[in-house]
Design a protein around this motif. Structure first.
Motif, PDB file in Angstrom:
ATOM      1  N   GLU A 222      -1.227   3.664   2.294  1.00  0.00           N
ATOM      2  CA  GLU A 222      -0.739   2.491   1.578  1.00  0.00           C
ATOM      3  C   GLU A 222       0.591   2.016   2.165  1.00  0.00           C
ATOM      4  OE1 GLU A 222      -2.681   1.090  -0.466  1.00  0.00           O
ATOM      5  OE2 GLU A 222      -4.141   2.723  -0.611  1.00  0.00           O
ATOM      6  N   PRO A 223       1.006   0.777   1.846  1.00  0.00           N
ATOM      7  CA  PRO A 223       2.255   0.243   2.412  1.00  0.00           C
ATOM      8  C   PRO A 223       3.467   1.140   2.204  1.00  0.00           C
ATOM      9  CG  PRO A 223       0.999  -1.517   1.392  1.00  0.00           C
ATOM     10  CD  PRO A 223       0.260  -0.239   1.082  1.00  0.00           C
ATOM     11  N   LEU A 224       3.658   1.676   0.990  1.00  0.00           N
ATOM     12  CA  LEU A 224       4.817   2.520   0.749  1.00  0.00           C
ATOM     13  C   LEU A 224       4.765   3.796   1.582  1.00  0.00           C
ATOM     14  CD1 LEU A 224       5.421   2.153  -3.100  1.00  0.00           C
ATOM     15  CD2 LEU A 224       6.681   1.109  -1.202  1.00  0.00           C
ATOM     16  N   ASP A 225       3.558   4.283   1.862  1.00  0.00           N
ATOM     17  CA  ASP A 225       3.430   5.471   2.710  1.00  0.00           C
ATOM     18  C   ASP A 225       3.924   5.174   4.125  1.00  0.00           C
ATOM     19  OD1 ASP A 225       2.323   6.886   0.607  1.00  0.00           O
ATOM     20  OD2 ASP A 225       0.279   6.334   1.147  1.00  0.00           O
ATOM     21  N   PHE A 226       3.549   4.014   4.647  1.00  0.00           N
ATOM     22  CA  PHE A 226       4.006   3.659   5.980  1.00  0.00           C
ATOM     23  C   PHE A 226       5.501   3.375   6.004  1.00  0.00           C
ATOM     24  CE2 PHE A 226      -0.165   3.425   7.880  1.00  0.00           C
ATOM     25  CZ  PHE A 226       0.114   3.633   9.222  1.00  0.00           C
ATOM     26  N   LEU A 227       6.043   2.891   4.915  1.00  0.00           N
ATOM     27  CA  LEU A 227       7.487   2.724   4.829  1.00  0.00           C
ATOM     28  C   LEU A 227       8.172   4.070   5.011  1.00  0.00           C
ATOM     29  CD1 LEU A 227       9.897   0.873   4.246  1.00  0.00           C
ATOM     30  CD2 LEU A 227       9.558   1.333   1.810  1.00  0.00           C
ATOM     31  N   GLN A 228       7.610   5.129   4.401  1.00  0.00           N
ATOM     32  CA  GLN A 228       8.150   6.475   4.583  1.00  0.00           C
ATOM     33  C   GLN A 228       8.021   6.924   6.032  1.00  0.00           C
ATOM     34  OE1 GLN A 228       5.882   8.648   1.483  1.00  0.00           O
ATOM     35  NE2 GLN A 228       7.872   9.328   0.773  1.00  0.00           N
ATOM     36  N   LEU A 229       6.906   6.592   6.666  1.00  0.00           N
ATOM     37  CA  LEU A 229       6.676   7.020   8.038  1.00  0.00           C
ATOM     38  C   LEU A 229       7.756   6.506   8.971  1.00  0.00           C
ATOM     39  CD1 LEU A 229       4.933   8.208  10.316  1.00  0.00           C
ATOM     40  CD2 LEU A 229       3.585   6.104  10.273  1.00  0.00           C
ATOM     41  N   VAL A 230       8.163   5.264   8.767  1.00  0.00           N
ATOM     42  CA  VAL A 230       9.146   4.654   9.663  1.00  0.00           C
ATOM     43  C   VAL A 230      10.566   5.066   9.316  1.00  0.00           C
ATOM     44  CG1 VAL A 230      10.065   2.457  10.518  1.00  0.00           C
ATOM     45  CG2 VAL A 230       7.610   2.703  10.073  1.00  0.00           C
ATOM     46  N   THR A 231      10.872   5.194   8.026  1.00  0.00           N
ATOM     47  CA  THR A 231      12.257   5.420   7.613  1.00  0.00           C
ATOM     48  C   THR A 231      12.578   6.870   7.284  1.00  0.00           C
ATOM     49  OG1 THR A 231      11.715   4.945   5.298  1.00  0.00           O
ATOM     50  CG2 THR A 231      12.375   3.086   6.694  1.00  0.00           C
ATOM     51  N   ALA A 232      11.551   7.698   7.058  1.00  0.00           N
ATOM     52  CA  ALA A 232      11.783   9.107   6.699  1.00  0.00           C
ATOM     53  C   ALA A 232      10.707   9.960   7.340  1.00  0.00           C
ATOM     54  CB  ALA A 232      11.785   9.281   5.177  1.00  0.00           C
ATOM     55  N   THR A 233      10.795  10.089   8.668  1.00  0.00           N
ATOM     56  CA  THR A 233       9.749  10.777   9.414  1.00  0.00           C
ATOM     57  C   THR A 233       9.670  12.269   9.112  1.00  0.00           C
ATOM     58  OG1 THR A 233      11.270  11.074  11.266  1.00  0.00           O
ATOM     59  CG2 THR A 233       9.844   9.132  11.317  1.00  0.00           C
ATOM     60  N   GLY A 234      10.699  12.832   8.472  1.00  0.00           N
ATOM     61  CA  GLY A 234      10.745  14.274   8.237  1.00  0.00           C
ATOM     62  C   GLY A 234       9.547  14.831   7.504  1.00  0.00           C
ATOM     63  N   GLU A 235       8.917  14.026   6.672  1.00  0.00           N
ATOM     64  CA  GLU A 235       7.742  14.500   5.929  1.00  0.00           C
ATOM     65  C   GLU A 235       6.623  14.931   6.862  1.00  0.00           C
ATOM     66  OE1 GLU A 235       4.445  12.776   2.740  1.00  0.00           O
ATOM     67  OE2 GLU A 235       6.413  11.829   2.904  1.00  0.00           O
ATOM     68  N   TRP A 236       6.548  14.335   8.050  1.00  0.00           N
ATOM     69  CA  TRP A 236       5.502  14.664   9.019  1.00  0.00           C
ATOM     70  C   TRP A 236       6.045  15.498  10.172  1.00  0.00           C
ATOM     71  CZ3 TRP A 236       5.860  10.041   6.428  1.00  0.00           C
ATOM     72  CH2 TRP A 236       4.771   9.716   5.602  1.00  0.00           C
ATOM     73  N   GLN A 237       7.211  16.113   9.968  1.00  0.00           N
ATOM     74  CA  GLN A 237       7.807  16.968  10.996  1.00  0.00           C
ATOM     75  C   GLN A 237       8.096  18.363  10.458  1.00  0.00           C
ATOM     76  OE1 GLN A 237      10.987  14.004  11.838  1.00  0.00           O
ATOM     77  NE2 GLN A 237      10.372  14.175  13.988  1.00  0.00           N
ATOM     78  N   GLN A 238       7.332  18.788   9.469  1.00  0.00           N
ATOM     79  CA  GLN A 238       7.526  20.106   8.880  1.00  0.00           C
ATOM     80  C   GLN A 238       6.944  21.201   9.785  1.00  0.00           C
ATOM     81  OE1 GLN A 238       9.311  20.433   6.001  1.00  0.00           O
ATOM     82  NE2 GLN A 238       9.574  18.213   6.181  1.00  0.00           N
ATOM     83  N   GLU A 239       7.523  22.388   9.730  1.00  0.00           N
ATOM     84  CA  GLU A 239       7.038  23.496  10.554  1.00  0.00           C
ATOM     85  C   GLU A 239       5.720  24.060  10.049  1.00  0.00           C
ATOM     86  OE1 GLU A 239      10.108  26.387  10.757  1.00  0.00           O
ATOM     87  OE2 GLU A 239      11.461  25.148  11.969  1.00  0.00           O
ATOM     88  N   THR A 240       5.468  23.949   8.750  1.00  0.00           N
ATOM     89  CA  THR A 240       4.200  24.427   8.192  1.00  0.00           C
ATOM     90  C   THR A 240       3.468  23.269   7.515  1.00  0.00           C
ATOM     91  OG1 THR A 240       5.249  25.081   6.112  1.00  0.00           O
ATOM     92  CG2 THR A 240       5.059  26.761   7.832  1.00  0.00           C
ATOM     93  N   LEU A 241       2.152  23.332   7.577  1.00  0.00           N
ATOM     94  CA  LEU A 241       1.286  22.313   6.995  1.00  0.00           C
ATOM     95  C   LEU A 241       0.282  23.005   6.080  1.00  0.00           C
ATOM     96  CD1 LEU A 241       0.504  20.606  10.397  1.00  0.00           C
ATOM     97  CD2 LEU A 241       2.057  19.673   8.702  1.00  0.00           C
ATOM     98  N   THR A 242       0.177  22.564   4.855  1.00  0.00           N
ATOM     99  CA  THR A 242      -0.766  23.153   3.922  1.00  0.00           C
ATOM    100  C   THR A 242      -1.869  22.159   3.605  1.00  0.00           C
ATOM    101  OG1 THR A 242       0.911  24.584   2.937  1.00  0.00           O
ATOM    102  CG2 THR A 242      -1.083  24.202   1.656  1.00  0.00           C
TER     103      THR A 242
END
Length: 292
Positions: A222-242
């Motif tokens: 969704e649009p807000l999800d992509f807003l996070q992708l551009v402005t807060a990339t840390g959510e997709w740069q975690q060392e572990t993925l569950t």
């Protein structure tokens, strides 16, 4: 994916960067694009049946063992549009010429999907796109020519395949309980550099190697999800993925786990809006067989 990218273009218009090229901030044209690759995957029928294949050598499936190959895929996609004012919804541009230029690797011409959508694509499993290749470390330029002007977005240093050891146990596949979560650990990056963006997708696989509808993804929707992708990339740069247990809903079934690592890019030319979002990446893939 196409709906996701269309939403991303809308999201881009909401972004107000702290520091940016002023011309890009005022530019009317906006681009959202991806070039994502997956490798060929050899899967043994023993693994797909969930039998005890024993310990396979480092080279993979032993010669002579019956197996199927799931072809790799490289998909290039671009959404190109024009903004109508600061708050306007982007209007698709379907009369552009779109290509992707690969550093020292030639150029890929994307085809318009249909009129009035602003969507252009090229996929490696369609037979008419043998030129779609993925090159580690390369710079990719996304180019849309419209009205005699070139609009260029760029992604530098395309990432290499990031191997997740949990997806490659000695037996050749992961034996896992249905409806149980699965945690993956990413390898440490040398030199203290940040991890690239990492996305996970899970989809079922039948005994003939046909892929079904995905059961899980953490790719933005969704649009807000992509807003996070551009402005807060840390959510997709975690060392572990569950991966949640709901990604593996059925017992005695096969699932492909696709870990896509991607580099984020943006506008290169002054006439492309600063919120334009581009991704280039490749993937590691593992087979999960759920227990009875």
């Amino acid at each position: 994916m196409k709906r996701i990218l269309l939403s991303a273009a809308v999201t881009a218009l909401l972004l107000v960067p702290l520091a940016c090229n002023f011309d890009q901030l005022l530019a009317e044209k906006v681009m959202v694009g991806t070039l994502l690759s997956t490798p060929d995957v050899d899967v043994s029928l023993v693994a797909m049946a969930g039998l005890d294949a024993g310990t396979l050598p480092d080279g993979g499936i032993p010669p002579g063992e019956e197996r199927i190959t799931i072809p790799g895929q490289t998909e290039a996609f671009v959404f190109f549009a024009t903004r109508n004012g600061e708050q306007g919804t982007p209007q698709p541009l379907s009369d552009a010429t779109v290509r992707i230029e690969i550093q020292n690797g030639g150029s890929l011409a994307l085809e318009q999907q249909s009129e009035d959508t602003g969507m252009y694509s090229l996929t490696s499993d369609h037979g008419d796109d043998a030129g779609v290749k993925y090159v580690n470390g390369a710079t990719y330029n996304f180019v849309a020519v419209h009205g005699g002007n070139s609009h260029v977005g760029q992604v530098k240093d395309a990432p290499a395949l990031e191997r997740l050891e949990a997806l490659h146990p000695a037996g050749g596949y992961v034996r896992h309980a249905a409806n149980q979560s699965l945690t993956l650990t990413r390898p440490t990056v040398s030199g203290g550099k940040p991890l690239t963006l990492g996305f996970v997708t899970v989809l079922p696989l039948d005994m003939d190697g046909r892929k079904g509808a995905l059961t899980y993804t953490n790719m933005p929707k969704e649009p807000l999800d992509f807003l996070q992708l551009v402005t807060a990339t840390g959510e997709w740069q975690q060392e572990t993925l569950t991966i949640p247990g709901s990604a593996f809903p059925l017992k005695d079934s096969n699932y492909l786990v696709v870990f896509q690592t991607a580099q984020l890019g943006g506008p290169q030319s002054d006439n492309l809006f600063t919120g334009s979002t581009l991704l280039v990446g490749t993937a590691d893939i593992g087979l999960v067989h759920t227990l009875e």
